[in-house]
Every structure is written in structure tokens, then in C-alpha cells.
Scaffold this motif. Structure first.
Motif, PDB file in Angstrom:
ATOM      1  N   ALA A 104      12.316  46.454  49.501  1.00  0.00           N
ATOM      2  CA  ALA A 104      13.075  45.207  49.533  1.00  0.00           C
ATOM      3  C   ALA A 104      14.550  45.533  49.674  1.00  0.00           C
ATOM      4  N   SER A 105      15.136  45.082  50.765  1.00  0.00           N
ATOM      5  CA  SER A 105      16.548  45.376  50.985  1.00  0.00           C
ATOM      6  C   SER A 105      17.406  44.381  50.233  1.00  0.00           C
ATOM      7  N   LEU A 106      18.367  44.900  49.503  1.00  0.00           N
ATOM      8  CA  LEU A 106      19.261  44.030  48.756  1.00  0.00           C
ATOM      9  C   LEU A 106      20.305  43.452  49.699  1.00  0.00           C
ATOM     10  N   PRO A 107      20.640  42.178  49.495  1.00  0.00           N
ATOM     11  CA  PRO A 107      21.627  41.564  50.371  1.00  0.00           C
ATOM     12  C   PRO A 107      23.008  42.166  50.166  1.00  0.00           C
ATOM     13  N   LYS A 108      23.808  42.159  51.236  1.00  0.00           N
ATOM     14  CA  LYS A 108      25.200  42.570  51.113  1.00  0.00           C
ATOM     15  C   LYS A 108      25.913  41.578  50.205  1.00  0.00           C
ATOM     16  N   ILE A 109      26.708  42.092  49.290  1.00  0.00           N
ATOM     17  CA  ILE A 109      27.369  41.219  48.331  1.00  0.00           C
ATOM     18  C   ILE A 109      28.848  41.575  48.243  1.00  0.00           C
ATOM     19  N   MET A 110      29.687  40.554  48.246  1.00  0.00           N
ATOM     20  CA  MET A 110      31.115  40.755  48.025  1.00  0.00           C
ATOM     21  C   MET A 110      31.390  40.672  46.533  1.00  0.00           C
ATOM     22  N   SER A 111      32.348  41.426  46.073  1.00  0.00           N
ATOM     23  CA  SER A 111      32.734  41.355  44.670  1.00  0.00           C
ATOM     24  C   SER A 111      33.500  40.061  44.428  1.00  0.00           C
ATOM     25  N   VAL A 112      33.616  39.695  43.161  1.00  0.00           N
ATOM     26  CA  VAL A 112      34.383  38.505  42.803  1.00  0.00           C
ATOM     27  C   VAL A 112      35.838  38.680  43.230  1.00  0.00           C
ATOM     28  N   THR A 113      36.364  39.896  43.070  1.00  0.00           N
ATOM     29  CA  THR A 113      37.757  40.161  43.442  1.00  0.00           C
ATOM     30  C   THR A 113      37.980  39.977  44.937  1.00  0.00           C
ATOM     31  N   GLU A 114      37.081  40.517  45.753  1.00  0.00           N
ATOM     32  CA  GLU A 114      37.202  40.365  47.201  1.00  0.00           C
ATOM     33  C   GLU A 114      37.079  38.905  47.618  1.00  0.00           C
ATOM     34  N   THR A 115      36.139  38.202  47.009  1.00  0.00           N
ATOM     35  CA  THR A 115      35.948  36.791  47.345  1.00  0.00           C
ATOM     36  C   THR A 115      37.186  35.990  46.987  1.00  0.00           C
ATOM     37  N   SER A 116      37.750  36.277  45.822  1.00  0.00           N
ATOM     38  CA  SER A 116      38.957  35.584  45.390  1.00  0.00           C
ATOM     39  C   SER A 116      40.106  35.850  46.359  1.00  0.00           C
ATOM     40  N   ARG A 117      40.225  37.096  46.825  1.00  0.00           N
ATOM     41  CA  ARG A 117      41.287  37.439  47.769  1.00  0.00           C
ATOM     42  C   ARG A 117      41.121  36.672  49.081  1.00  0.00           C
ATOM     43  N   ALA A 236      42.829  39.566  55.203  1.00  0.00           N
ATOM     44  CA  ALA A 236      42.823  39.729  53.747  1.00  0.00           C
ATOM     45  C   ALA A 236      42.564  41.171  53.331  1.00  0.00           C
ATOM     46  N   GLY A 237      42.429  42.062  54.318  1.00  0.00           N
ATOM     47  CA  GLY A 237      42.204  43.469  54.008  1.00  0.00           C
ATOM     48  C   GLY A 237      40.774  43.792  53.650  1.00  0.00           C
ATOM     49  N   ILE A 238      39.838  42.962  54.118  1.00  0.00           N
ATOM     50  CA  ILE A 238      38.410  43.179  53.865  1.00  0.00           C
ATOM     51  C   ILE A 238      37.757  43.556  55.191  1.00  0.00           C
ATOM     52  N   ALA A 239      36.962  44.623  55.182  1.00  0.00           N
ATOM     53  CA  ALA A 239      36.314  45.081  56.415  1.00  0.00           C
ATOM     54  C   ALA A 239      35.479  43.960  57.010  1.00  0.00           C
ATOM     55  N   SER A 240      35.709  43.680  58.293  1.00  0.00           N
ATOM     56  CA  SER A 240      34.996  42.575  58.934  1.00  0.00           C
ATOM     57  C   SER A 240      33.487  42.809  58.967  1.00  0.00           C
ATOM     58  N   ALA A 241      33.076  44.085  58.994  1.00  0.00           N
ATOM     59  CA  ALA A 241      31.643  44.391  59.012  1.00  0.00           C
ATOM     60  C   ALA A 241      30.967  44.025  57.688  1.00  0.00           C
ATOM     61  N   LYS A 242      31.780  43.835  56.673  1.00  0.00           N
ATOM     62  CA  LYS A 242      31.241  43.574  55.339  1.00  0.00           C
ATOM     63  C   LYS A 242      31.007  42.097  55.082  1.00  0.00           C
ATOM     64  N   ILE A 243      31.471  41.229  55.982  1.00  0.00           N
ATOM     65  CA  ILE A 243      31.418  39.804  55.687  1.00  0.00           C
ATOM     66  C   ILE A 243      30.798  39.008  56.821  1.00  0.00           C
ATOM     67  N   SER A 244      30.122  37.947  56.449  1.00  0.00           N
ATOM     68  CA  SER A 244      29.553  36.975  57.372  1.00  0.00           C
ATOM     69  C   SER A 244      29.313  35.719  56.542  1.00  0.00           C
ATOM     70  N   PRO A 245      29.045  34.592  57.169  1.00  0.00           N
ATOM     71  CA  PRO A 245      28.712  33.398  56.376  1.00  0.00           C
ATOM     72  C   PRO A 245      27.549  33.649  55.418  1.00  0.00           C
ATOM     73  N   HIS A 246      26.567  34.447  55.870  1.00  0.00           N
ATOM     74  CA  HIS A 246      25.409  34.708  55.013  1.00  0.00           C
ATOM     75  C   HIS A 246      25.793  35.550  53.804  1.00  0.00           C
ATOM     76  N   VAL A 247      26.761  36.445  53.982  1.00  0.00           N
ATOM     77  CA  VAL A 247      27.227  37.269  52.854  1.00  0.00           C
ATOM     78  C   VAL A 247      27.899  36.379  51.801  1.00  0.00           C
ATOM     79  N   LEU A 248      28.644  35.374  52.237  1.00  0.00           N
ATOM     80  CA  LEU A 248      29.266  34.443  51.286  1.00  0.00           C
ATOM     81  C   LEU A 248      28.210  33.635  50.541  1.00  0.00           C
ATOM     82  N   ARG A 249      27.130  33.296  51.225  1.00  0.00           N
ATOM     83  CA  ARG A 249      26.016  32.605  50.561  1.00  0.00           C
ATOM     84  C   ARG A 249      25.414  33.509  49.486  1.00  0.00           C
ATOM     85  N   HIS A 250      25.254  34.791  49.818  1.00  0.00           N
ATOM     86  CA  HIS A 250      24.753  35.744  48.827  1.00  0.00           C
ATOM     87  C   HIS A 250      25.731  35.882  47.659  1.00  0.00           C
ATOM     88  N   ALA A 251      27.029  35.878  47.974  1.00  0.00           N
ATOM     89  CA  ALA A 251      28.029  36.006  46.913  1.00  0.00           C
ATOM     90  C   ALA A 251      27.934  34.824  45.954  1.00  0.00           C
TER      91      ALA A 251
END
Length: 304
Positions: A104-117, A236-251
């Protein structure tokens, strides 16, 4: 050269129209299995179920990924089906062999700090006096997405009526045409209020969509939102490969669970029909429970 393998590949090419790369993949996998059988005084055509199990076990021991193991099983099944249908073998030794289950692959997740930024920058760029309609829109999109955990397709296709009924929540029609209520945070409500004002100034008041656009559907395309989100992340200094709309849903889901929400509530907010879909986040609960016991159990720190 194994003539049975060659005959099988010819059949796959002539009758199934298999691509060259597919045929080469079958050849490599079957010749590897044939080599294992030969080393154990057998042939691939005559291999027993136990010998094939040993072969697959050797792949696992060698560290092959489950996807690679599953591909070998699929190749063997096709091969023995061919032998059976051609009366070259009276049974199929792969019938009782199960494909290895994928991890089972775990979803990519942003930290609270990154999301806040990310959200802070979106708010700053949308600030009154300097915010363009596009900046105000992306701010509203990310605030609502992080506040609700909507699927990106649900978000971009929201009818404008949902924002005019009650600013405390949205009623969303999701998969299976099922409706669910998702509450909005105070920042999301403020961002949405600003977007509705900008939307009106743009002359989009008559559009039925909350996020109208000059597209075939009449609303913002998910690809456009995804691109703008990556651009915002880069600023915001966050790698673009690390984020997508689906990643925000996971966050959204992961952060709720991390701070005490229960799995059933998150299931309802995400619009999952079955809680088993939501259980990809159980690792968050497990980590929280371990931390809870270690931090608050009266005897947790005593040496044993």
C-alpha cells in the motif's frame, strides 16, 4: 532457444497483436523462469506448481519489487494457458498461485509548516490593493481545498449557488451523485468572500460556475488549477514536484487525523463511500497513538 516460448510469442504477436516491447518483456520473464527450472532438473513446459512457487520465492528473496513479481506471474499464466489450449500440457500449474499483493503506497503529504507557508503566500498575493483576480482566485482555491479536502474535480466544478447559500459550509455533490456537507474555515470564508467580489467585477456574475473560465466546460480546468498551484508552490520555496491538488487533499485528511479527528469523520468529509479507502491514513493515527502513550503514560519513561 525454447521452442515453446517462441511458439507462445508468435501466437501473442499474430493473434493478440502484442507490441514489440510486450513481447520482449514476456521473453525475458519466461527465459528467466526457464533458466531456474533447468537448474532444478526440469523444463518450463513440465514445471510443477511447487517448482514455480520456489521460483517466485527466489525473486522475493532477491529483492524484486512486488510489481516485478506480479508481472512474472502474469507472463507464466499466459504461457501455461497457451500450452493447455494447444494440448501441450494437460493442466495449468499456475491456477493456485496468487500474485503478490502490492504494498500500500502512502500518499504524498505536505507538512503543516509547508502548507501554512503556501497559504500565507497565497493570502499575501491576494491582498487588497495588489491582488489580481487570478491571485485572488488561486487564494480562494487553495484555502477551500485545504479547508474541505474536496476532490479537484469537485472543486473546480462547484456551482456558484453553493457559495451563496451559507458561507459557513458548502453542500457538495460528489461521486455517485451523493451530497455531503463540508464546513469552511474562517480563512476559507474570507478568501471566498474576496473571490466573489472579484468574480463580480470581472463580469462573470451570470456564470453558473463558482470558478468560471473560457473553457469547453465553462469552468476552470483542473489542469489549469494544477499548474497555477505548482507555480504558487515554487514561489513559496516548495518543490513543485511535491505538490498537486490531490496532495493538498491528502494534507487536509492527514492533518485532521494528526490533531485528533477520527477516521469515520474524515471518511465523510472526503466523500469516501467505503472506510477502507480512508484507511490509507491509518499510519497517521498509529503515529499519534504511539506519541500519546509515550508522552502521557505514567510509566512510559521508566527503565525496564
Amino acid at each position: 532457444m525454447d521452442l515453446r516460448i517462441e511458439s507462445f510469442l508468435e501466437m501473442m504477436s499474430a493473434e493478440r497483436g502484442a507490441a514489440k516491447n510486450t513481447l520482449e518483456s514476456y521473453r525475458r520473464d519466461l527465459e528467466d523462469a526457464a533458466g531456474f527450472c533447468k537448474a532444478h532438473q526440469s523444463t518450463l513446459q513440465e514445471a510443477s506448481t511447487d517448482l514455480l512457487r520456489d521460483y517466485l520465492a527466489s525473486l522475493a528473496d532477491a529483492g524484486f519489487a512486488t510489481s516485478s513479481q506480479a508481472r512474472r506471474v502474469a507472463a507464466l499464466r499466459q504461457f501455461y494457458k497457451f500450452l493447455y489450449l494447444e494440448n501441450l500440457r494437460s493442466d495449468d500449474p499456475t491456477i493456485t498461485i496468487d500474485s503478490p499483493k502490492k504494498e500500500a503506497s502512502l500518499p504524498k503529504i505536505m507538512s503543516v509548516t509547508e502548507t501554512s507557508r503556501l497559504l500565507d503566500l497565497a493570502a499575501e498575493e491576494a491582498a487588497e490593493g495588489i491582488g489580481t483576480p487570478r491571485a485572488i482566485r488561486i487564494h480562494a482555491l487553495v484555502e477551500v481545498l485545504y479547508a474541505t479536502g474536496l476532490r479537484v474535480s469537485e472543486l473546480v466544478s462547484l456551482p456558484v449557488e453553493v457559495a451563496k447559500r451559507d458561507d459557513r459550509f458548502f453542500i457538495v455533490r460528489g461521486k455517485g451523485n451523493k451530497e455531503r456537507l463540508v464546513p469552511l474555515t474562517a480563512p476559507a470564508r474570507a478568501a471566498m468572500k474576496r473571490w466573489l467580489a472579484a468574480r463580480k467585477l470581472q463580469g462573470d456574475e451570470d456564470s453558473p460556475w463558482l470558478f468560471p473560465a473560457a473553457s469547453e466546460t465553462g469552468h476552470l480546468a483542473r489542469q489549469v488549477f494544477g499548474r497555477e498551484l505548482k507555480e504558487l508552490a515554487a514561489r513559496a520555496g516548495i518543490a513543485s514536484a511535491k505538490i498537486s491538488p490531490h496532495v493538498l487533499r491528502h494534507a487536509f485528511a492527514s492533518h485532521l487525523l494528526q490533531y485528533g479527528a477520527d477516521l469515520r469523520t474524515v471518511q465523510q468529509l472526503l466523500g469516501h463511500a467505503d472506510i477502507s479507502t480512508t484507511q490509507i491514513y491509518t499510519h497517521v493515527i498509529e503515529e499519534r497513538l504511539v506519541s500519546l502513550v509515550n508522552d502521557h503514560h505514567p510509566l512510559a519513561d521508566l527503565p525496564r
